[in-house]
Design a protein around this motif. Structure first.
Motif, short mmCIF file in Angstrom:
data_model
loop_
_atom_site.label_atom_id
_atom_site.label_comp_id
_atom_site.label_asym_id
_atom_site.label_seq_id
_atom_site.Cartn_x
_atom_site.Cartn_y
_atom_site.Cartn_z
N ILE A 1 -25.22 -37.65 -12.61
CA ILE A 1 -24.62 -36.46 -12.35
C ILE A 1 -24.72 -35.56 -13.87
O ILE A 1 -24.69 -36.32 -14.79
CB ILE A 1 -23.38 -36.58 -11.88
N ASP A 2 -24.72 -34.26 -13.71
CA ASP A 2 -24.57 -33.45 -15.18
C ASP A 2 -23.16 -33.74 -15.68
O ASP A 2 -22.21 -33.96 -15.07
CB ASP A 2 -25.04 -32.10 -14.91
N ALA A 3 -23.33 -33.44 -17.07
CA ALA A 3 -21.77 -33.56 -17.68
C ALA A 3 -21.11 -32.02 -17.81
O ALA A 3 -20.00 -32.07 -18.10
CB ALA A 3 -22.08 -34.03 -19.17
N ASP A 4 -21.82 -31.12 -17.15
CA ASP A 4 -21.30 -29.90 -17.54
C ASP A 4 -20.60 -29.26 -16.30
O ASP A 4 -20.06 -28.15 -16.31
CB ASP A 4 -22.48 -28.70 -17.79
N LEU A 5 -20.09 -30.26 -15.35
CA LEU A 5 -19.48 -29.94 -14.35
C LEU A 5 -19.96 -28.88 -13.04
O LEU A 5 -19.41 -28.35 -12.40
CB LEU A 5 -17.89 -29.48 -14.66
N GLN A 6 -21.00 -28.58 -13.38
CA GLN A 6 -22.00 -27.81 -12.29
C GLN A 6 -22.00 -28.57 -11.17
O GLN A 6 -21.91 -28.06 -10.03
CB GLN A 6 -23.18 -27.54 -12.90
N ASN A 7 -22.27 -29.92 -11.26
CA ASN A 7 -21.99 -30.65 -10.02
C ASN A 7 -20.67 -31.37 -9.90
O ASN A 7 -20.27 -32.16 -10.81
CB ASN A 7 -22.92 -32.00 -10.19
N GLN B 1 -20.57 -22.95 -11.51
CA GLN B 1 -21.22 -22.38 -12.71
C GLN B 1 -20.58 -23.53 -13.94
O GLN B 1 -19.99 -24.05 -13.58
CB GLN B 1 -20.38 -20.98 -13.42
N ARG B 2 -21.69 -23.31 -15.05
CA ARG B 2 -21.51 -24.22 -16.07
C ARG B 2 -19.96 -24.11 -16.67
O ARG B 2 -19.57 -22.90 -16.93
CB ARG B 2 -22.35 -24.05 -17.10
N GLN B 3 -19.38 -25.15 -16.78
CA GLN B 3 -17.81 -24.94 -17.31
C GLN B 3 -17.52 -24.53 -18.59
O GLN B 3 -16.92 -23.49 -18.92
CB GLN B 3 -16.98 -26.59 -17.32
MG MG Z 1 -25.94 -27.39 -16.23
#
Ligand code: MG
Ligand code: UDP
Length: 315
Positions: free
Chosen positions: A101-107, A207-209
């Motif tokens: 999972i990505d760290a940027d909360l897009q997922n 969207q990217r947090q």
């Molecule tokens: Mg991202």
């Protein structure tokens, strides 16, 4: 969910998170991921791989780890890229199922149970498909084009190459870890190659947090080019074909010039030169492509990817 004691692996789930300068996102990510994993009522670990962050990401991870035994943190000496970070996470993981999972909360971490359900249904790779993707237009456009071209050329038919909210069964991850390649690492395509039963399911996308995307146009182009060259020899074969076409064009053009000379007794020095030049350029391009083909085969040889995988056998 399968109880842990029956399994070969010490844990049921490993969540692998690559992190590159995500200081603003880590705490929120953890605060949403933790309850989701707790609700699963199974054993799990959270693996943060710090891919050479220059901000406070590492300090924050360490802080999170202090209060939670299920968190493991690893730090790279420099930035190696998202896919290398995930590969490291794979190698360090102990779960029977591995989720990235990505760290940027897009997922959204809340989507993880959906992926696990498909694993329980018998799939060995579950890919997230960002049907309603929340990225800038140009980013989506490049990805859509890339997805189509890559699917055509590499034969890897994924709806969404780039979504890194994915779940893998241990055996697929182990096969990926066996691939000893330094360049052009692209995990979803390798997983496709080594999967037995892959499914892509629609996952939410936001969207990217905070912070900015770590991929600029150049990095994206490189990534797509990497997938193209590491999963097919078609680019070099196209060059061979181009050589043939140029030579044929030159030859045909020359023939027309000769006929014109015979029937109308006119000739043009420049056109003749173009024709001769095309024939030779074509032949040279063809040979270049041919040499390229041999180099391509050496490239395939040195990669030593397994030629096939047997998933079941009865003797
Ligand atoms: Mg991202
Ligand atoms: N990332 C990484 N190393 C890199 C680039 C990105 O570990 O060199 C991580 C990043 O911190 C994030 C994930 O990979 O957790 C996806 O990156 P990003 O959100 O920038 O990609 P995008 O969503 O724009 O495709």
């Amino acid at each position: 969910m399968k109880p842990n004691s029956e399994n070969k692996f010490p844990l049921y789930l490993s969540v692998v998170i690559p992190v590159f300068n995500e200081q603003e996102n880590l705490e929120t990510l953890y605060s949403r991921l933790k309850p989701t994993l707790e609700n699963l009522k199974t054993s799990y670990e959270i693996i943060f791989i710090d891919d050479g962050s220059m901000d406070k990401s590492w300090i924050i991870m360490e802080e999170i780890k202090k209060n939670d035994n299920s968190v493991k943190t690893f730090q790279f000496n420099r930035n190696y890229g998202q896919h290398t970070a995930i590969l490291a996470g794979f190698e360090l993981s102990k779960g029977e199922v591995i989720v990235t999972i990505d760290a940027d909360l897009q997922n959204p971490p809340e989507e993880i149970p959906k992926l696990l359900k498909e694993i329980e249904n018998g799939h060995d790779v579950v890919g997230g498909w960002r049907k309603n993707r929340k990225d800038p237009f140009f980013r989506k456009f490049i990805s859509q084009m890339g997805n189509k071209v890559l699917a055509r050329i590499t034969g890897i038919k994924l709806k969404d190459y780039g979504c890194m909210l994915r779940a893998y069964k241990r055996e697929v991850v182990e096969r990926i870890c066996e691939v000893n390649e330094f360049s052009s690492f692209f995990i979803p395509a390798l997983a496709y190659t080594y999967s037995n039963n892959l499914i892509e399911i629609v996952v939410d996308h936001n969207q990217r947090q905070e912070g900015k995307s770590k991929y600029n146009l150049l990095k994206l182009a490189k990534l797509n080019f990497d997938i193209l060259t590491s999963f097919s020899l078609i680019p070099i074969q196209l060059i061979t074909l181009l050589g043939v076409f140029i030579a044929l064009f030159g030859g045909l053009f020359g023939l027309i010039l000769i006929l014109v000379k015979i029937f109308f007794n006119t000739s043009n020095g420049i056109l003749s030169l173009i024709s001769i030049f095309s024939v030779f350029t074509g032949i040279l391009t063809f040979f270049l492509g041919l040499i390229g083909e041999y180099i391509g085969r050496i490239y395939l040889e040195v990669r030593r990817r397994p030629r096939y995988i047997i998933t079941n056998s009865k003797e």
